[in-house]
Design a protein around this motif. Structure first.
Motif, short mmCIF file in Angstrom:
data_model
loop_
_atom_site.label_atom_id
_atom_site.label_comp_id
_atom_site.label_asym_id
_atom_site.label_seq_id
_atom_site.Cartn_x
_atom_site.Cartn_y
_atom_site.Cartn_z
N HIS A 59 0.82 -1.23 0.00
CA HIS A 59 0.00 0.00 0.00
C HIS A 59 0.85 1.27 0.00
N ALA A 93 0.52 5.00 3.56
CA ALA A 93 -0.58 4.22 4.14
C ALA A 93 -0.10 3.51 5.42
N LYS A 123 -13.99 15.44 9.35
CA LYS A 123 -12.86 14.87 8.63
C LYS A 123 -12.10 13.87 9.51
N ASP A 133 -8.56 11.47 9.13
CA ASP A 133 -7.41 11.17 8.26
C ASP A 133 -7.34 9.71 7.82
N TYR A 134 -8.08 8.85 8.52
CA TYR A 134 -7.91 7.41 8.25
C TYR A 134 -9.07 6.84 7.42
N GLU A 135 -9.99 7.70 7.00
CA GLU A 135 -11.18 7.23 6.30
C GLU A 135 -10.83 6.40 5.06
N LYS A 136 -9.91 6.94 4.25
CA LYS A 136 -9.59 6.27 2.98
C LYS A 136 -8.87 4.95 3.24
N LEU A 137 -7.95 4.98 4.20
CA LEU A 137 -7.14 3.77 4.48
C LEU A 137 -8.02 2.57 4.81
N SER A 192 -11.35 2.33 4.34
CA SER A 192 -12.64 2.31 3.65
C SER A 192 -13.00 0.92 3.13
N ARG A 215 -14.78 0.35 0.83
CA ARG A 215 -14.98 0.43 -0.63
C ARG A 215 -13.66 0.38 -1.38
N ARG A 216 -12.54 0.34 -0.66
CA ARG A 216 -11.25 0.35 -1.37
C ARG A 216 -11.12 -0.91 -2.24
N LYS A 248 -8.11 -3.05 -3.82
CA LYS A 248 -6.66 -3.25 -3.94
C LYS A 248 -6.45 -4.62 -4.57
#
Ligand SMILES: Cc1cc2nc3c(=O)[nH]c(=O)nc-3n(C[C@H](O)[C@H](O)[C@H](O)COP(=O)(O)OP(=O)(O)OC[C@H]3O[C@@H](n4cnc5c(N)ncnc54)[C@H](O)[C@@H]3O)c2cc1C
Length: 441
Positions: A82, A86, A355, A357-361, A363, A365-366, A368
């Motif tokens: 990642h 990440a 907000k 900071d860790y939402e995307k990590l 998620s 819905r990711r 990979k």
């Protein structure tokens, strides 16, 4: 045999009957559910927590309760798959997780044997992986030391040490949180839809729904059953005068050790749930204990399982694209203590539109695909085989989740599904989800 943690909570709670309305309903009163519900309540939401059986009767009751940002060889894996940024976020969020527990324990004066100790990942033979992990720890900005000095009863060639990690009695902590919350026990959720959950005898209307049932309740949407499997490991608590300071894990020989007030807890012998038809796991763990702690008495032996994801990261966030007010925390990869604390901030932040900071990590819905490809193919193979042999198996040995053929685990004397990890006792009672019905009589 019970775990050394059980019997910390004797309080029985009502089951849900009739209809309730609230802001948030949290499903599943394990560590993740309790932590999320507690935080939501602290932020002023009305919260109802629904538990299928009793508070903390699932994986949390059987954990080894290390609260740490050191999760085996996670950082070399994350940097590889990642990227360093990440991996850094993962380190930061889990380190904060330890602080979150400490703050709650201090603020609420919870007596749960919490202590700050060092955590080690070590090797007795080949230190290559430990050195790689040390480089990765450096990249994520971790505070660490490389050493060969430990309190283990055998020499190690090399160990990566993280200081100021945590350990505690998980059920003393969980029960203290539970006292603050509105919980219904023996209230399994059987249906979830936007704005409403239905239990066997009641229903709750809520603006937000949080699914913290270890393995998610709904297969569709989300399709979590395609993206995770379960892994079982065995644990042994030894009563001994010999104490060890610190928490240890060796990926090389799959051994986990930590102290507790009675002696030492040893874990290991992991396998995919449903894949231990030969048995011998408990026996090998006992032999290890006998070799290094010959004077010790076995206090308790148990096993546990956790949900494993394909890319090493849990799923914490919105359940799916089609259900923006339903949230999930699952796939903790055997590190659900610090990650429950991560979920306890991330999910309320999403609900409050704040907000994080860790939402995307984290998620759900990711995508990979590269990191997940190998495990995706392996899991698909298990599912196809399990479903095909399910067609040839009698109903009594077919999983009530999707119909895969169950396999016997002689160590547990249980029936387990190699596809998604459901577990049933010898009488057919469902112990671990995703199945939520007993086997037919
Ligand atoms: C051997 C072993 C050792 C471990 N040691 C550690 C460790 O040292 N440190 C660490 O960080 N992690 C550790 N873990 C992982 C950790 O124990 C888990 O990740 C964590 O306990 C999961 O918590 P949870 O709240 O998600 O699940 P659970 O504790 O299983 O809680 C889920 C709850 O949901 C309820 N539920 C299920 N279905 C429904 C339904 N339909 N309706 C209502 N309720 C429902 C269940 O009854 C259960 O009470 C270990 C795992 C294993 C296998």
């Amino acid at each position: 045999m019970e775990t050394i943690w059980q019997n910390a909570d004797s309080e029985e709670r009502d089951r849900l009957t009739g209809v309730l309305r609230t802001d948030c309903v949290v499903i599943g009163a394990g560590m993740a559910g309790l932590m999320v519900a507690y935080e939501l309540q602290k932020r002023g939401f009305g919260v109802v927590l629904l538990e299928a059986d009793r508070v903390c009767c699932g994986a949390t009751a059987r954990t080894t309760a290390k609260i740490t940002a050191q999760h085996g060889l996670i950082y070399s894996r994350l940097v590889r798959q990642h990227g360093a940024d990440a991996a850094k976020l993962y380190y930061e969020s889990n380190s904060r997780g330890i602080d979150i527990y400490e703050k709650i324990i201090r603020d609420k004066e919870i007596d749960c044997d919490f202590s700050r100790v060092s955590s080690y990942v070590y090797a007795r033979d080949n230190v290559y992986d430990i050195i790689e992990e040390t480089f990765a720890a450096c990249k994520v900005g971790a505070r660490f030391a490389y050493t060969s000095q430990t309190q283990l009863p055998f020499p190690v060639k090399g160990a990566l040490r993280f200081d100021m990690q945590g350990q505690f009695h998980p059920l003393k902590f969980a029960c203290a949180l539970a006292k603050e919350l509105r919980i219904f026990e023996k209230s399994p959720v059987v249906e979830i839809e936007d704005g409403r959950v239905r239990t066997t005898q009641g229903q709750v209307f809520a603006h937000y729904i949080v699914n913290t049932t270890h393995y998610p309740v709904m297969d569709v949407p989300g399709f979590y059953f395609l993206r995770q499997h379960q892994e079982r490991s065995y644990v042994l608590a030894l009563r001994t005068e010999y104490r060890i300071e610190g928490m240890y894990y060796s990926p090389e020989d799959d051994r986990s050790l930590r102290g507790y007030d009675g002696g030492v807890i040893i874990g290991g012998e992991s396998h995919r749930t449903g894949n231990n038809f030969r048995g011998g796991c408990r026996c090998r763990l006992r032999e290890f204990a006998q070799k290094y702690y010959p004077q010790a008495q076995v206090d308790s032996v148990w096993s546990n399982q956790d949900v494993m994801t394909h890319d090493g990261l849990p799923f914490i966030g919105r359940y799916s694209l089609f259900s923006p007010r339903i949230f999930v925390a699952t796939g903790f990869n055997k590190w659900g203590m610090s990650l429950s604390a991560v979920a306890s901030q991330l999910i309320p932040d999403l609900i409050c539109d704040r907000k994080n900071d860790y939402e995307k990590l984290y998620s759900p819905r990711r995508v990979k695909l590269r990191a997940a490809a190998k495990d995706l193919i392996k899991d698909a193979g298990y599912s196809v085989r399990g479903l095909a042999s399910g067609l040839l198996t009698d109903k009594k040995h077919r999983c009530t989740h999707m119909g895969c053929a169950l396999r016997y685990n002689p160590d547990e004397k249980s029936w387990e599904c190699p596809c998604h990890g459901s577990q049933f006792d010898p009488q057919g009672k469902n112990i671990f989800t995703p199945a939520n019905r007993n086997l037919p009589g």
